[in-house]
Design a protein around this motif. Structure first.
Motif, PDB file in Angstrom:
ATOM      1  N   GLU A  45       0.848  -1.190   0.000  1.00 46.04           N
ATOM      2  CA  GLU A  45       0.000   0.000   0.000  1.00 46.04           C
ATOM      3  C   GLU A  45       0.887   1.244   0.000  1.00 46.04           C
ATOM      4  OE1 GLU A  45      -2.417  -0.102   3.525  1.00 46.04           O
ATOM      5  OE2 GLU A  45      -0.829   0.747   4.761  1.00 46.04           O
ATOM      6  N   PRO A  46       0.354   2.375  -0.467  1.00 46.06           N
ATOM      7  CA  PRO A  46       1.185   3.586  -0.525  1.00 46.06           C
ATOM      8  C   PRO A  46       1.629   4.038   0.865  1.00 46.06           C
ATOM      9  CG  PRO A  46      -0.840   3.857  -1.804  1.00 46.06           C
ATOM     10  CD  PRO A  46      -0.999   2.605  -1.005  1.00 46.06           C
ATOM     11  N   MET A  47       2.806   4.625   0.926  1.00 47.20           N
ATOM     12  CA  MET A  47       3.357   5.111   2.199  1.00 47.20           C
ATOM     13  C   MET A  47       2.587   6.351   2.665  1.00 47.20           C
ATOM     14  SD  MET A  47       7.352   5.935   2.908  1.00 47.20           S
ATOM     15  CE  MET A  47       8.023   6.038   4.566  1.00 47.20           C
ATOM     16  N   PRO A  48       2.161   6.401   3.941  1.00 51.19           N
ATOM     17  CA  PRO A  48       1.491   7.617   4.433  1.00 51.19           C
ATOM     18  C   PRO A  48       2.377   8.844   4.225  1.00 51.19           C
ATOM     19  CG  PRO A  48       1.280   5.833   6.027  1.00 51.19           C
ATOM     20  CD  PRO A  48       2.215   5.344   4.964  1.00 51.19           C
ATOM     21  N   VAL A  49       1.753   9.954   3.852  1.00 43.35           N
ATOM     22  CA  VAL A  49       2.512  11.149   3.452  1.00 43.35           C
ATOM     23  C   VAL A  49       3.412  11.638   4.584  1.00 43.35           C
ATOM     24  CG1 VAL A  49       2.347  13.516   2.607  1.00 43.35           C
ATOM     25  CG2 VAL A  49       0.690  11.819   1.838  1.00 43.35           C
ATOM     26  N   GLU A  50       2.854  11.760   5.791  1.00 44.82           N
ATOM     27  CA  GLU A  50       3.656  12.294   6.894  1.00 44.82           C
ATOM     28  C   GLU A  50       4.818  11.369   7.251  1.00 44.82           C
ATOM     29  OE1 GLU A  50       3.269  14.280  11.346  1.00 44.82           O
ATOM     30  OE2 GLU A  50       1.495  13.393  10.423  1.00 44.82           O
ATOM     31  N   GLN A  51       4.602  10.073   7.150  1.00 42.67           N
ATOM     32  CA  GLN A  51       5.679   9.117   7.437  1.00 42.67           C
ATOM     33  C   GLN A  51       6.830   9.284   6.438  1.00 42.67           C
ATOM     34  OE1 GLN A  51       4.230   5.136   8.092  1.00 42.67           O
ATOM     35  NE2 GLN A  51       6.273   4.249   7.938  1.00 42.67           N
ATOM     36  N   LEU A  52       6.489   9.515   5.182  1.00 44.62           N
ATOM     37  CA  LEU A  52       7.503   9.742   4.151  1.00 44.62           C
ATOM     38  C   LEU A  52       8.277  11.039   4.413  1.00 44.62           C
ATOM     39  CD1 LEU A  52       8.827   9.034   1.448  1.00 44.62           C
ATOM     40  CD2 LEU A  52       6.913  10.129   0.285  1.00 44.62           C
ATOM     41  N   VAL A  53       7.544  12.103   4.752  1.00 41.13           N
ATOM     42  CA  VAL A  53       8.185  13.394   5.049  1.00 41.13           C
ATOM     43  C   VAL A  53       9.093  13.267   6.265  1.00 41.13           C
ATOM     44  CG1 VAL A  53       7.758  15.784   5.767  1.00 41.13           C
ATOM     45  CG2 VAL A  53       6.297  14.728   4.033  1.00 41.13           C
ATOM     46  N   GLN A  54       8.611  12.557   7.295  1.00 38.76           N
ATOM     47  CA  GLN A  54       9.392  12.420   8.518  1.00 38.76           C
ATOM     48  C   GLN A  54      10.679  11.623   8.270  1.00 38.76           C
ATOM     49  OE1 GLN A  54       7.229  10.732  11.809  1.00 38.76           O
ATOM     50  NE2 GLN A  54       8.844  11.161  13.277  1.00 38.76           N
ATOM     51  N   SER A  55      10.595  10.570   7.474  1.00 37.00           N
ATOM     52  CA  SER A  55      11.791   9.762   7.201  1.00 37.00           C
ATOM     53  C   SER A  55      12.837  10.581   6.439  1.00 37.00           C
ATOM     54  CB  SER A  55      11.424   8.495   6.419  1.00 37.00           C
ATOM     55  OG  SER A  55      10.971   8.824   5.123  1.00 37.00           O
TER      56      SER A  55
END
Length: 250
Positions: A103-113
């Motif tokens: 499933e697509p990566m949650p937006v905030e999780q991607l930004v945080q990483s």
């Protein structure tokens, strides 16, 4: 006083400041500006292309807007070579998540990483901070449409409307005055173009100096990232009255 404490990113000044990180933010202040606006049916990103010479071959691909995954895109202000490294890192992280969890990566999780990577470059000796700020626009099933801004320090925050790059303070104050919570995507485009026309150093606004991208949902429910073509952008500029029809004809 600052000269004693600005040689390394790892040294705090007596006032508790990291000068090298602040200098990286200053570098972004000289770059072409970018504006992001969150609307009820999508996210709009507008960027200023700095044309340094008439002899420069204009790029057919976008210079300020980048697609990270099917559901996330970003606008960039700062040193482009630094941005390319971080964008590639973000793309790999998004694909790894999709491969692992289907499933697509949650937006905030991607930004945080990605911001964790940026933060590492402010804490270890021998490294310099990335001289680039991002506006991330995306959609996920948890929080719908989202807009995030991140800077060289590794900090990020969610925004309804944000500006980075040159004259960002003036753009931010204009957005503060004119933004409405129930704004539509078309109104967001109009507001972004209006703000950029008043804060850009250039006297006239043309499609050669701008890039416009949108993240929205199609009628079938899929997330779509769409970059506006130069012809469509010229028509929008005339429609919203931020440039003269004569400029389009020439």
């Amino acid at each position: 006083m600052s000269r004693r404490y600005d040689s390394r990113t790892t040294i705090f000044s007596p006032e508790g400041r990291l000068y090298q990180v602040e200098y990286a933010m200053e570098a972004i202040g000289n770059a072409g500006s970018a504006i992001g606006i969150l609307s009820k049916d999508g996210v709009v990103l507008v960027g200023e292309k700095k044309v340094t010479s008439k002899l420069l071959q204009t790029s057919t691909s976008t210079e300020k807007m980048y697609k990270i995954d099917d559901h996330v895109a970003c606008a960039v202000a700062g040193i482009m070579s630094d941005a390319n490294i971080l964008i590639n890192t973000a793309r790999v992280q998004a694909q790894r998540y999709t491969y692992a969890y289907q499933e697509p990566m949650p937006v905030e999780q991607l930004v945080q990483s990605l911001c964790d990577t940026k933060q590492g470059y402010t804490q270890f000796g021998g490294l310099r901070p990335f001289g680039v700020s991002f506006l991330f626009a995306g959609w996920d099933k948890n929080y719908g449409f989202q807009l995030y801004m991140s800077d060289p320090s590794g900090n990020y925050s969610g925004w309804k409307a944000a500006a980075i790059g040159a004259n960002n303070q003036a753009a931010q104050s204009m957005l503060k005055q004119d933004y409405k919570d129930d704004i539509t995507r078309e109104e967001a485009v109009q507001l972004a173009l209006k703000v950029l026309s008043k804060t850009m150093d250039s006297t006239s606004l043309t499609s050669e100096k701008l890039e416009l991208a949108e993240v929205f949902l199609t009628p079938s429910g899929n997330v779509k990232y769409q970059v506006c073509s130069p012809d469509s952008l010229s028509k929008l500029l005339v429609k919203f009255g931020v440039t003269q029809p004569a400029a389009e004809a020439s």
